[in-house]
Structures are given as structure tokens and as C-alpha cells.
Design a protein around this motif. Sequence first.
Motif, PDB file in Angstrom:
ATOM      1  N   LEU A  35      37.556  50.901  27.250  1.00 43.71           N
ATOM      2  CA  LEU A  35      37.381  52.346  27.397  1.00 43.71           C
ATOM      3  C   LEU A  35      38.284  52.888  28.496  1.00 43.71           C
ATOM      4  CD1 LEU A  35      33.467  52.509  27.227  1.00 43.71           C
ATOM      5  CD2 LEU A  35      35.084  53.047  25.390  1.00 43.71           C
ATOM      6  N   THR A  36      38.644  54.141  28.350  1.00 39.36           N
ATOM      7  CA  THR A  36      39.521  54.755  29.354  1.00 39.36           C
ATOM      8  C   THR A  36      38.876  54.747  30.732  1.00 39.36           C
ATOM      9  OG1 THR A  36      38.634  56.977  28.890  1.00 39.36           O
ATOM     10  CG2 THR A  36      40.580  56.273  27.642  1.00 39.36           C
ATOM     11  N   ILE A  37      37.561  54.893  30.794  1.00 43.28           N
ATOM     12  CA  ILE A  37      36.892  54.930  32.102  1.00 43.28           C
ATOM     13  C   ILE A  37      36.865  53.542  32.743  1.00 43.28           C
ATOM     14  CG2 ILE A  37      35.488  56.922  31.452  1.00 43.28           C
ATOM     15  CD1 ILE A  37      33.093  54.973  31.201  1.00 43.28           C
ATOM     16  N   ASN A  38      37.188  52.514  31.958  1.00 47.77           N
ATOM     17  CA  ASN A  38      37.278  51.150  32.495  1.00 47.77           C
ATOM     18  C   ASN A  38      38.717  50.721  32.713  1.00 47.77           C
ATOM     19  OD1 ASN A  38      34.481  50.888  32.357  1.00 47.77           O
ATOM     20  ND2 ASN A  38      34.549  50.064  30.278  1.00 47.77           N
ATOM     21  N   ALA A  39      39.660  51.605  32.405  1.00 51.35           N
ATOM     22  CA  ALA A  39      41.087  51.269  32.476  1.00 51.35           C
ATOM     23  C   ALA A  39      41.750  51.964  33.650  1.00 51.35           C
ATOM     24  CB  ALA A  39      41.777  51.641  31.164  1.00 51.35           C
ATOM     25  N   MET A  40      41.043  51.985  34.777  1.00 50.77           N
ATOM     26  CA  MET A  40      41.593  52.556  36.004  1.00 50.77           C
ATOM     27  C   MET A  40      41.644  51.480  37.079  1.00 50.77           C
ATOM     28  SD  MET A  40      39.682  56.281  36.145  1.00 50.77           S
ATOM     29  CE  MET A  40      38.025  55.597  35.958  1.00 50.77           C
ATOM     30  N   ALA A  41      42.523  51.689  38.042  1.00 52.44           N
ATOM     31  CA  ALA A  41      42.656  50.745  39.149  1.00 52.44           C
ATOM     32  C   ALA A  41      42.752  51.521  40.458  1.00 52.44           C
ATOM     33  CB  ALA A  41      43.890  49.867  38.955  1.00 52.44           C
ATOM     34  N   GLU A  42      42.518  50.811  41.554  1.00 54.27           N
ATOM     35  CA  GLU A  42      42.618  51.416  42.884  1.00 54.27           C
ATOM     36  C   GLU A  42      43.447  50.501  43.771  1.00 54.27           C
ATOM     37  OE1 GLU A  42      39.708  52.111  46.690  1.00 54.27           O
ATOM     38  OE2 GLU A  42      38.894  52.650  44.709  1.00 54.27           O
ATOM     39  N   ASP A  43      44.466  51.073  44.426  1.00 52.13           N
ATOM     40  CA  ASP A  43      45.306  50.243  45.287  1.00 52.13           C
ATOM     41  C   ASP A  43      44.705  50.124  46.687  1.00 52.13           C
ATOM     42  OD1 ASP A  43      45.944  52.560  46.720  1.00 52.13           O
ATOM     43  OD2 ASP A  43      47.918  52.802  45.784  1.00 52.13           O
ATOM     44  N   SER A  44      45.389  49.423  47.566  1.00 48.36           N
ATOM     45  CA  SER A  44      44.858  49.147  48.908  1.00 48.36           C
ATOM     46  C   SER A  44      44.714  50.395  49.759  1.00 48.36           C
ATOM     47  CB  SER A  44      45.765  48.136  49.619  1.00 48.36           C
ATOM     48  OG  SER A  44      47.098  48.618  49.697  1.00 48.36           O
ATOM     49  N   ASP A  45      45.391  51.481  49.370  1.00 41.06           N
ATOM     50  CA  ASP A  45      45.287  52.741  50.112  1.00 41.06           C
ATOM     51  C   ASP A  45      44.243  53.685  49.524  1.00 41.06           C
ATOM     52  OD1 ASP A  45      47.330  52.047  51.927  1.00 41.06           O
ATOM     53  OD2 ASP A  45      48.858  52.625  50.459  1.00 41.06           O
ATOM     54  N   GLY A  46      43.552  53.231  48.489  1.00 42.40           N
ATOM     55  CA  GLY A  46      42.537  54.070  47.873  1.00 42.40           C
ATOM     56  C   GLY A  46      43.060  54.985  46.795  1.00 42.40           C
ATOM     57  N   ASN A  47      44.332  54.861  46.429  1.00 38.75           N
ATOM     58  CA  ASN A  47      44.894  55.697  45.367  1.00 38.75           C
ATOM     59  C   ASN A  47      44.442  55.181  44.005  1.00 38.75           C
ATOM     60  OD1 ASN A  47      46.552  57.311  47.161  1.00 38.75           O
ATOM     61  ND2 ASN A  47      47.849  55.495  47.381  1.00 38.75           N
ATOM     62  N   ILE A  48      44.124  56.093  43.099  1.00 36.87           N
ATOM     63  CA  ILE A  48      43.668  55.741  41.753  1.00 36.87           C
ATOM     64  C   ILE A  48      44.856  55.717  40.801  1.00 36.87           C
ATOM     65  CG2 ILE A  48      42.157  56.350  39.826  1.00 36.87           C
ATOM     66  CD1 ILE A  48      40.687  55.449  42.344  1.00 36.87           C
TER      67      ILE A  48
ATOM     68  N   LYS B 211      47.597  43.432  44.662  1.00 36.30           N
ATOM     69  CA  LYS B 211      46.260  43.329  44.094  1.00 36.30           C
ATOM     70  C   LYS B 211      45.614  44.705  44.018  1.00 36.30           C
ATOM     71  CE  LYS B 211      44.229  42.171  48.604  1.00 36.30           C
ATOM     72  NZ  LYS B 211      43.420  41.213  49.362  1.00 36.30           N
ATOM     73  N   TYR B 212      44.817  44.899  42.973  1.00 35.13           N
ATOM     74  CA  TYR B 212      44.175  46.190  42.725  1.00 35.13           C
ATOM     75  C   TYR B 212      42.724  45.965  42.306  1.00 35.13           C
ATOM     76  CZ  TYR B 212      49.072  47.634  42.220  1.00 35.13           C
ATOM     77  OH  TYR B 212      50.417  47.851  42.421  1.00 35.13           O
ATOM     78  N   LYS B 213      41.844  46.813  42.799  1.00 38.00           N
ATOM     79  CA  LYS B 213      40.485  46.853  42.253  1.00 38.00           C
ATOM     80  C   LYS B 213      40.566  47.450  40.858  1.00 38.00           C
ATOM     81  CE  LYS B 213      38.176  47.536  46.715  1.00 38.00           C
ATOM     82  NZ  LYS B 213      37.333  48.453  47.531  1.00 38.00           N
ATOM     83  N   VAL B 214      39.793  46.904  39.929  1.00 40.47           N
ATOM     84  CA  VAL B 214      39.872  47.401  38.554  1.00 40.47           C
ATOM     85  C   VAL B 214      38.486  47.498  37.924  1.00 40.47           C
ATOM     86  CG1 VAL B 214      42.196  46.540  38.065  1.00 40.47           C
ATOM     87  CG2 VAL B 214      40.244  45.029  37.720  1.00 40.47           C
ATOM     88  N   GLY B 215      38.439  48.285  36.845  1.00 39.39           N
ATOM     89  CA  GLY B 215      37.251  48.301  35.998  1.00 39.39           C
ATOM     90  C   GLY B 215      36.054  49.018  36.578  1.00 39.39           C
ATOM     91  N   GLY B 216      34.903  48.346  36.491  1.00 38.64           N
ATOM     92  CA  GLY B 216      33.628  48.985  36.785  1.00 38.64           C
ATOM     93  C   GLY B 216      33.485  49.500  38.197  1.00 38.64           C
ATOM     94  N   CYS B 217      34.009  48.781  39.171  1.00 36.30           N
ATOM     95  CA  CYS B 217      33.841  49.241  40.552  1.00 36.30           C
ATOM     96  C   CYS B 217      34.598  50.538  40.796  1.00 36.30           C
ATOM     97  CB  CYS B 217      34.280  48.156  41.530  1.00 36.30           C
ATOM     98  SG  CYS B 217      36.023  47.661  41.423  1.00 36.30           S
ATOM     99  N   VAL B 218      35.753  50.691  40.156  1.00 34.03           N
ATOM    100  CA  VAL B 218      36.525  51.939  40.286  1.00 34.03           C
ATOM    101  C   VAL B 218      35.787  53.072  39.572  1.00 34.03           C
ATOM    102  CG1 VAL B 218      38.727  53.073  39.823  1.00 34.03           C
ATOM    103  CG2 VAL B 218      38.663  50.631  40.411  1.00 34.03           C
ATOM    104  N   ARG B 219      35.352  52.786  38.365  1.00 31.40           N
ATOM    105  CA  ARG B 219      34.615  53.777  37.566  1.00 31.40           C
ATOM    106  C   ARG B 219      33.373  54.266  38.304  1.00 31.40           C
ATOM    107  NH1 ARG B 219      32.506  50.293  33.752  1.00 31.40           N
ATOM    108  NH2 ARG B 219      30.719  50.097  35.155  1.00 31.40           N
ATOM    109  N   ASP B 220      32.561  53.337  38.783  1.00 31.91           N
ATOM    110  CA  ASP B 220      31.292  53.733  39.389  1.00 31.91           C
ATOM    111  C   ASP B 220      31.475  54.357  40.766  1.00 31.91           C
ATOM    112  OD1 ASP B 220      29.829  52.994  37.199  1.00 31.91           O
ATOM    113  OD2 ASP B 220      29.308  51.009  37.941  1.00 31.91           O
TER     114      ASP B 220
END
Length: 402
Positions: A93-106, A3-12
Motif C-alpha cells: 500500500l502507498t501508506i506503507n511505501a514511505m521512508a524516513e531519513d536520519s534527518d526526519g525527512n519523509i 539507512k532509512y526507517k520504512v513501513g509501519g513506523c513511518v506510517r503510524d
Amino acid sequence: MNKYKVGGCVRDKLLDYDYTEIDWVVVGSTPQDLLDKGFLQVGSGFPVFLHPQTKEEYALARTERKSGVGYKGFEFFTDVNVTLEEDLSRRDLTINAMAEDSDGNIIDPYGGQKDLSQKILRHVSDAFLEDPLRILRVARFAARYHHLGFKVADETLSLMAHISDSGELVHLAAERVWVETNKALQEKTPSIYIEVLRQCNALSKLFPEIDRLFNVPQSMSKANTGMHTLLSLDYSAALDNDPSTRFAVLIGNVGKGIDAACIEQHNEDVNIKIVHDLCNRLKTPNRYREIATAVTKYRSFCHNSRSLDPSTIVEMFKGVGAFKASSNLIQFVSCCEADANASKESRAASYDAGIWLIKVFNEIQLVDNKALMKKGFSGEQLGQEIDRCREQIIAKLIEKKF
């Protein structure tokens, strides 16, 4: 299951910008896997799952294919083999197309971090063209981050114009248009939402009543009424956080765009009908319609409040709902202040007409309704006597140059 955090929470988070919602994407799993873990499935077109404790949204990694018109014209495909990169590729948008894994890596396969640093709103791929709702979303993000210096990429704006000219916007449901618009009204610079829609030729399709204002001269000003409206909108954003206030300011002048007669002479019935038609089309909440109607009908009264006769002032108080709740009057005056002072260089300038009106209202609140009832007044006569007392107080205040 990954599972990965995605979208707005990663961007912001990367922007150090406040956010409240966290969305997740799940890779290598099935709907049954999530159900077995106690997740609750919601949605029908595409299943989204709510975490049993946090209630945060989890969606399976998916791809999509255009199969119809509008933002609903897609077929979605989920499979344990769909990769995170494939899922991110379908985002706007590219700024919404990022994810964060459980270790905090983008995980950033499409250059979102670079565009964040360069303050650019850029589409991920030409698949952007397939969803007309993305025009509204990009315009909203432009309003959200304008104060940070963000701009829409030229090539993205060109794609937005292509969507506008394709006829796809007519397939957007009113509810979706309203959701995005209401969110944009709550941003720091809501005028940018309107400006971006205008730049890509979408404003004339979605809000023709507002678009026409840019062809209407503004009295006593070099600006046109559209420009004045946007200045007023941002002024109201600095005064009041309530989106219904900002909406009233945004559409309070729409009657001026119909024909020359409405420019030269106030036509109350025409103006209010246009406001009501717009609210009906967008399916706005009743509160938005009420304050927009009050502003459209009584704004000029407020601007010239010191020159009105007492009965007209009482009529205005009734019309804006002041006797039902004093907050209605405060909100109405805030809208009028935005309209009156938008073009002034100093936003600290006081709005004397509104200040005076609120003082007058506080004075006439001293009329003792119960005392009048003890004198035998009731029903319609009681209402008439209350108004007579109110008008007497106002007349004395005017005489004293209160």
C-alpha cells in the motif's frame, strides 16, 4: 551505507498512532558490510539482519520477480545499485511505501501522505496482484484504521477480487492466514477484516464456514447470522482485549451454516466438529480451540442459566473449565454476553444471565473438599460428593430466587 526507517513506523508516526517496531532498509550496501558491523543475519529465503544492540530489523534494498505461486513464489535481488524508490515500489500500500531519513525527512514517491490525509488504503502498483497474502494484509489494515475513517480504494478492492478469483489463495500457508487473522482480531474493529474479505470474494475461499452464515436467518431478528456474528465480534472487542475471546465469538455459530437441520435444531456434535476442523486447518493455539469449543457447546446454557437444573449448571462449569481457573468462566461469560447483547442499541445493558452464573459459581466454591476427605470420601466417591454438595447449594439458591 544509507539507512532509512520504512513501513509501519513511518506510517503510524505520521498518523500519531502507537507503534512498537521499527524496520529499516539499507541502501548501497552488501550482506558482508552488515556482518562486518556486527549485525546478525536471520532468515534463509531473503536475509534480514538484526542490529547488534537494538535488535531492530535491517533489510537490504531489494527488487523482486514473481517466479511461482503464492506469497513465497518470488525471487529477490539485492545489489548496491538498488535504489530506495525501487525497494518501496514493491510494497503493498502507498501508506506503507514511505521512508524516513536520519534527518526526519519523509521520502514518499508513491503518494502515501496524500492517501493518509484522504484516509485511503490504495495499492502501490499492479505488482500487488502477484502476492495473495496482500488480501489479508489490506483487510487487516482496514480493521486497524476503520475507526479513523479509512476505506479500501475501489480499484484496490477490484485487484483483491481478481486475486480471489485467480486461485492463488489456496497456496497460502495456514500459518500465514492465522498470523494475519490473529492480528486482525486484536484491532479495534475486527469485523471489518471479515467484511473486506467478503467484499473481495476471499471469505468463501479462506473461511467458508463463516461465509455461509450470511445465508442463514437469525432467529428473532431481521439480520442474518453472519451479520449477527460481526456485531457480536465488535461487541466482544469492546469487552475483552483477548483475541481468543474474539475468535470464539467469531466462530461460535459456524455450525449453523451447514444445512437446514442445523438451523432448525441444535446439533452439538456437528457444530463442535466444524469448530475443531476449522481450528485444525488454521493451526490455532490450544487456548483458542478450548474457548471456542466451550462457547459452541454451552452458550445456550449460559443464556438460559436461570432455568437450568443444578446438575446441568455443574456440568457447564466443568465443561468451560471453571473449576480449573475462574478466569475461564469469566471469559466464557464475556463471549456469551457479546452474543446475547450484540443487537441491542445500548452496550451498557447488563448481561443478567452471566452475572447470575458467576455469583452462583462463587457460592459453590465454598464447598470444603478437605472436610469431605476427612469424612472418608476419596477417589470417584469424593468427586461425586463434591458435585452433590454443589448441586444442593445451587438448588437452595434457585429456591431463594438468588
